[in-house]
Write an enzyme that holds these catalytic residues in place. Structure first.
Site, mmCIF file in Angstrom:
data_model
loop_
_atom_site.group_PDB
_atom_site.id
_atom_site.type_symbol
_atom_site.label_atom_id
_atom_site.label_comp_id
_atom_site.label_asym_id
_atom_site.label_seq_id
_atom_site.Cartn_x
_atom_site.Cartn_y
_atom_site.Cartn_z
ATOM 1 N N THR A 128 63.556 29.959 50.821
ATOM 2 C CA THR A 128 64.389 28.841 51.277
ATOM 3 C C THR A 128 65.630 29.422 51.935
ATOM 4 O O THR A 128 66.394 30.145 51.298
ATOM 5 C CB THR A 128 64.796 27.985 50.069
ATOM 6 O OG1 THR A 128 63.606 27.606 49.409
ATOM 7 C CG2 THR A 128 65.580 26.764 50.497
ATOM 8 N N GLU A 158 58.008 26.499 51.456
ATOM 9 C CA GLU A 158 57.113 26.289 50.322
ATOM 10 C C GLU A 158 57.736 25.248 49.406
ATOM 11 O O GLU A 158 58.930 25.278 49.157
ATOM 12 C CB GLU A 158 56.999 27.631 49.586
ATOM 13 C CG GLU A 158 55.852 27.703 48.660
ATOM 14 C CD GLU A 158 54.602 27.093 49.249
ATOM 15 O OE1 GLU A 158 54.050 27.639 50.183
ATOM 16 O OE2 GLU A 158 54.184 26.015 48.774
ATOM 17 N N ARG A 161 56.486 23.835 42.693
ATOM 18 C CA ARG A 161 57.300 23.739 41.477
ATOM 19 C C ARG A 161 56.828 24.802 40.502
ATOM 20 O O ARG A 161 55.628 25.047 40.391
ATOM 21 C CB ARG A 161 57.117 22.360 40.802
ATOM 22 C CG ARG A 161 57.688 21.208 41.556
ATOM 23 C CD ARG A 161 57.072 19.918 41.085
ATOM 24 N NE ARG A 161 55.627 19.928 41.321
ATOM 25 C CZ ARG A 161 54.769 19.023 40.847
ATOM 26 N NH1 ARG A 161 55.194 18.040 40.099
ATOM 27 N NH2 ARG A 161 53.477 19.088 41.117
ATOM 28 N N GLY A 284 68.176 21.906 36.542
ATOM 29 C CA GLY A 284 68.512 23.329 36.567
ATOM 30 C C GLY A 284 67.467 24.066 37.373
ATOM 31 O O GLY A 284 66.818 23.481 38.234
ATOM 32 N N CYS A 287 66.164 26.718 41.997
ATOM 33 C CA CYS A 287 66.192 26.087 43.326
ATOM 34 C C CYS A 287 67.262 25.012 43.487
ATOM 35 O O CYS A 287 68.143 25.148 44.340
ATOM 36 C CB CYS A 287 64.830 25.503 43.647
ATOM 37 S SG CYS A 287 63.617 26.789 43.915
ATOM 38 N N ARG A 354 66.641 30.510 34.534
ATOM 39 C CA ARG A 354 67.761 30.505 35.486
ATOM 40 C C ARG A 354 68.373 29.104 35.567
ATOM 41 O O ARG A 354 67.665 28.117 35.693
ATOM 42 C CB ARG A 354 67.266 30.968 36.869
ATOM 43 C CG ARG A 354 67.014 32.471 36.883
ATOM 44 C CD ARG A 354 66.451 32.927 38.194
ATOM 45 N NE ARG A 354 65.060 32.515 38.358
ATOM 46 C CZ ARG A 354 64.346 32.718 39.460
ATOM 47 N NH1 ARG A 354 64.904 33.309 40.493
ATOM 48 N NH2 ARG A 354 63.094 32.323 39.530
HETATM 49 C C1 UDX Z 1 61.856 22.456 42.727
HETATM 50 C C2 UDX Z 1 61.142 21.536 43.734
HETATM 51 O O1 UDX Z 1 60.498 20.470 43.051
HETATM 52 C C3 UDX Z 1 60.132 22.328 44.556
HETATM 53 O O2 UDX Z 1 59.555 21.506 45.560
HETATM 54 C C4 UDX Z 1 60.841 23.505 45.212
HETATM 55 O O3 UDX Z 1 59.927 24.307 45.939
HETATM 56 C C5 UDX Z 1 61.551 24.346 44.176
HETATM 57 O O4 UDX Z 1 62.442 23.531 43.413
HETATM 58 P P1 UDX Z 1 61.323 23.497 40.336
HETATM 59 O O5 UDX Z 1 62.703 24.069 40.380
HETATM 60 O O6 UDX Z 1 60.212 24.365 39.894
HETATM 61 O O7 UDX Z 1 60.912 22.919 41.777
HETATM 62 O O8 UDX Z 1 61.354 22.272 39.309
HETATM 63 P P2 UDX Z 1 61.249 20.676 39.339
HETATM 64 O O9 UDX Z 1 60.040 20.288 38.601
HETATM 65 O O10 UDX Z 1 61.442 20.135 40.675
HETATM 66 O O11 UDX Z 1 62.523 20.309 38.417
HETATM 67 C C6 UDX Z 1 63.850 20.756 38.759
HETATM 68 C C7 UDX Z 1 64.830 20.335 37.695
HETATM 69 O O12 UDX Z 1 65.020 18.921 37.710
HETATM 70 C C8 UDX Z 1 64.392 20.664 36.261
HETATM 71 O O13 UDX Z 1 65.530 21.066 35.519
HETATM 72 C C9 UDX Z 1 63.838 19.354 35.749
HETATM 73 O O14 UDX Z 1 63.878 19.248 34.354
HETATM 74 C C10 UDX Z 1 64.790 18.373 36.420
HETATM 75 N N1 UDX Z 1 64.232 17.024 36.590
HETATM 76 C C11 UDX Z 1 63.140 16.813 37.387
HETATM 77 C C12 UDX Z 1 64.860 15.939 35.970
HETATM 78 O O15 UDX Z 1 65.862 16.114 35.252
HETATM 79 N N2 UDX Z 1 64.362 14.690 36.188
HETATM 80 C C13 UDX Z 1 63.292 14.447 36.980
HETATM 81 O O16 UDX Z 1 62.906 13.270 37.121
HETATM 82 C C14 UDX Z 1 62.655 15.538 37.596
#
Ligand code: UDX
Length: 486
Positions: A128, A158, A161, A284, A287, A354
Site C-alpha cells: 500500500t 491487494e 485481510r 487496529g 493497515c 501490530r
Molecule cells: C484490512 C482490510 O480489510 C484489507 O482489505 C486490507 O488489505 C488490509 O487491512 P486487516 O487489517 O487484516 O485488513 O483486518 P480487518 O478484518 O479489516 O479488521 C481491521 C480492524 O478493524 C480490526 O482491528 C478489527 O477488529 C476491526 N473491525 C473490523 C471492527 O472493529 N469492526 C468491524 O466491523 C470490522
C-alpha cells in the site's frame, strides 16, 4: 493442462511478509512460476525448509503443495529480477513519525531492481503506497540509466485481510490493475486469467470461497494513480465505518439503546451494507491505523484538509480509553486484581499484534498494578516478545485456566471460540462473575440470566449483585474524571 500451466508467467515477489508470502503462494497456486525474495536470510532459510512464519488459513497447505516446484525462496534479488517477467514489490511501508508512509524499503528495492534489469520488466506495486509512489519508482529506475522501453511500473493493490488472506486473494471482490501501457496491463491480465476466466475454480483442489466459474472476479483497469488511491481510500473508508459505528455505540450507551439493533437496521439499507459496522474496542492492525494516517498525509501534501480522517483517528483512540474506563467501572480499582484477558492479536484469526487495541489495554492494566492471565489461540508467541511473562503477566493455555480465580474476564478480540465459551464452567472458575466484552460476543439477556455482570459496547450493562440483576443504561458510560463502581 490449463493455459497457465502450459505458459506460466515467471514472477518475482519481493518481500515475504503477510502480503508478499500470501501473494507468492497464491500466484503459484494459480499456475505461475514464482520466486519469493527477502533480504532476511534466516527467514528465507526457514521458508526453504518448510517453516511458516505467519498464522494464515490455507497458507501451509499451499506452500506444501508448491514448494520447490512452482515456488522457491531466495535472497538473490538480482537473479530473481533477471528471470522474472513481472516483479511484485510487497515490502513494508511503515508509518514515519509524521504519519506519512516510509518508502525507504520501496526505494531500496526499486534501485536494486534497476541495477539488475536486462530486458523488459513489469514492476508492480503490491504494497500500500501513496499516490506519488509510481512516479518515484519510474524516476529511480530511469536514473539508473534504464530506458523507458525496458520497463513499466504498475499498481495492483491487494485487499486481503489477515487470517482470511488466501481466500481473499483467490476469491477477490475485484482485481484492480493500474497501468499506463497496454503491454503492462495485458501481462497482469494474463497473470490473473485463471481467476477472471474461472478456470481455477474448476480445479478439484481449489481453495473454496465465494467465486466460481459462474461468478468470476471483475477486473478494473485504471490509471496507476487511481489504483493507488483506490487502496488508500478503501482502507480509510472502512476505518471510517468502524469509527462511525463506535461513535453511534457511545450514543446508544448514553440512552440505553442496543447498537447491534442499530447496526442491523442501518446495514439492511443496501446503500450502507451490513459489513464493518461492528462496534468494539477500536480498529487496529498493520493497515488501518497506518493507512488512515498516510492518506491524511497525502491529502495534506496536495493541499486538501481531510479533517474527517483526523476525527476517525480520534474516535478510535477515544474508544480504547472508553473501554478501559468501562473495565474500571466494573472493578473500581486495579491494583492487585487478577484479570483474565481473552485475545491479544488485533482481531481474531491472526497472530498479528501490530497496533492491537488488546495490547494497549493489557499494558494499561499492568501499569495500574493488575495481574493479567492472558490467552490467545495464536498470538502468545509474538506477545511474549514484547511483554515477557513475569509475576504480573502470565500466559495461559486455555480460557478457563486464564479465568481461574480471576476478578473478571475481559474479551478483547473476536476469535470464534471466545463466542462459544462454556459459561457455566467459566462462572464456576471465576472469583467474581464479571465479563467485560469489547467485541459484543454475547447476548446481554442470557448473560444476566446466568448471573453475570456483563458490560459490552453500545449496549445497556447488566449489573448483578447477589442474585439481583439490574439494567443500567448509563453503566459503562465514560465520564471523564468519574469512576463508577459497584
Ligand atoms: C484490512 C482490510 O480489510 C484489507 O482489505 C486490507 O488489505 C488490509 O487491512 P486487516 O487489517 O487484516 O485488513 O483486518 P480487518 O478484518 O479489516 O479488521 C481491521 C480492524 O478493524 C480490526 O482491528 C478489527 O477488529 C476491526 N473491525 C473490523 C471492527 O472493529 N469492526 C468491524 O466491523 C470490522
Amino acid at each position: 493442462m490449463s493455459e497457465t500451466e502450459k505458459h506460466p508467467v515467471s514472477i518475482a515477489v519481493v518481500g515475504s511478509g503477510y502480503v508478499g508470502l500470501v501473494a507468492a503462494a497464491c500466484f503459484a497456486e494459480i499456475g505461475h512460476k514464482v520466486v519469493c525474495v527477502d533480504n532476511d536470510e534466516s527467514k528465507i532459510q526457514s521458508l526453504q525448509q518448510g517453516g511458516i512464519p505467519i498464522h494464515e488459513d490455507f497458507l501451509p497447505e499451499l506452500l506444501e503443495r508448491h514448494r520447490n516446484s512452482r515456488i522457491r525462496f531466495t535472497t538473490d534479488l538480482r537473479t530473481a529480477t533477471q528471470e522474472a517477467e513481472a516483479i511484485f514489490i510487497a515490502v513494508g511501508t511503515p508509518q514515519s513519525e509524521t504519519g506519512s508512509a516510509d518508502l525507504s524499503y520501496v526505494d531500496a528495492v526499486a534501485s536494486e531492481i534497476a541495477r539488475s534489469i536486462d530486458g523488459y520488466k513489469v514492476i508492480v506495486e503490491k504494497s500500500t503506497v501513496p499516490v506519488y509512489t509510481n512516479e518515484w519508482i519510474c524516476r529511480v529506475i530511469a536514473r539508473n540509466g534504464i530506458s523507458t522501453d525496458h520497463f513499466d511500473v504498475t499498481s495492483n493493490p491487494e485487499f486481503l485481510r489477515e487470517g482470511t488472506a488466501v481466500v481473499d486473494f483467490l476469491h477477490p471482490d475485484r482485481i484492480v490493475i493500474g497501468a499506463q501501457t497496454e503491454r503492462a496491463a495485458s501481462l497482469l491480465q494474463k497473470i490473473y486469467a485463471p481467476l477472471t476466466t474461472g478456470a481455477y475454480y474448476d480445479q478439484s483442489d481449489a481453495v473454496p470461497g465465494p467465486c466460481s466459474r459462474q461468478k468470476t472476479p471483475p477486473i478494473l483497469q485504471t490509471s496507476t494513480k487511481a489504483a493507488e488511491i483506490i487502496k488508500h481510500a478503501s482502507n480509510a473508508f472502512l476505518a471510517t465505518k468502524i469509527s462511525f459505528i463506535n461513535a453511534v455505540a457511545n450514543i446508544c450507551e448514553a440512552v440505553g439503546a442496543d447498537v447491534e439493533d442499530v447496526a442491523r437496521g442501518m446495514g439492511m439499507d443496501a446503500r450502507i451494507g451490513p459489513k464493518f459496522l461492528r462496534a468494539g474496542v477500536g480498529y487496529g492492525g498493520s493497515c488501518f491505523p497506518k493507512d488512515v494516517a498516510a492518506f491524511r498525509n497525502v491529502a495534506e501534501l496536495v493541499g486538501v484538509d481531510f479533517a474527517l480522517l483526523r476525527e476517525v483517528e480520534a474516535i478510535n483512540e477515544e474508544q480504547k480509553q472508553r473501554f478501559f474506563q468501562k473495565i474500571r467501572s466494573a472493578l473500581w480499582t486495579f491494583r492487585g486484581k487478577s484479570l483474565c484477558v481473552l485475545g491479544l492479536a488485533f482481531k481474531g484469526g491472526t497472530d498479528d499484534i501490530r497496533e492491537s487495541p488488546a495490547l494497549d489495554i493489557v499494558r494499561q492494566l499492568l501499569n495500574e498494578g493488575s495481574k493479567v492471565n492472558a490467552f490467545d489461540p495464536a498470538a502468545e508467541e509474538r506477545t511474549r516478545e514484547v511483554i515477557p511473562p513475569n509475576a504480573q503477566m502470565r500466559y495461559c493455555s486455555d480460557p478457563y485456566e486464564a479465568a481461574t480465580d480471576a476478578d473478571a474476564v475481559l474479551i478483547l478480540n473476536d476469535w470464534p471460540e471466545f463466542a462459544e465459551l462454556n459459561l457455566e464452567r467459566l462462572r464456576s472458575v471465576l472469583r467474581y462473575p464479571i465479563v467485560v466484552d469489547g467485541r459484543n460476543l454475547y447476548d446481554p439477556a442470557k448473560m444476566a440470566q446466568m448471573g453475570f455482570t456483563y458490560l459490552s459496547v453500545g449496549r445497556p450493562a447488566n449489573i448483578h449483585h447477589s442474585g439481583i440483576s439490574t439494567q443500567d443504561p448509563q453503566a459503562g458510560l465514560y465520564k471523564p474524571g468519574a469512576t463508577r463502581g459497584f
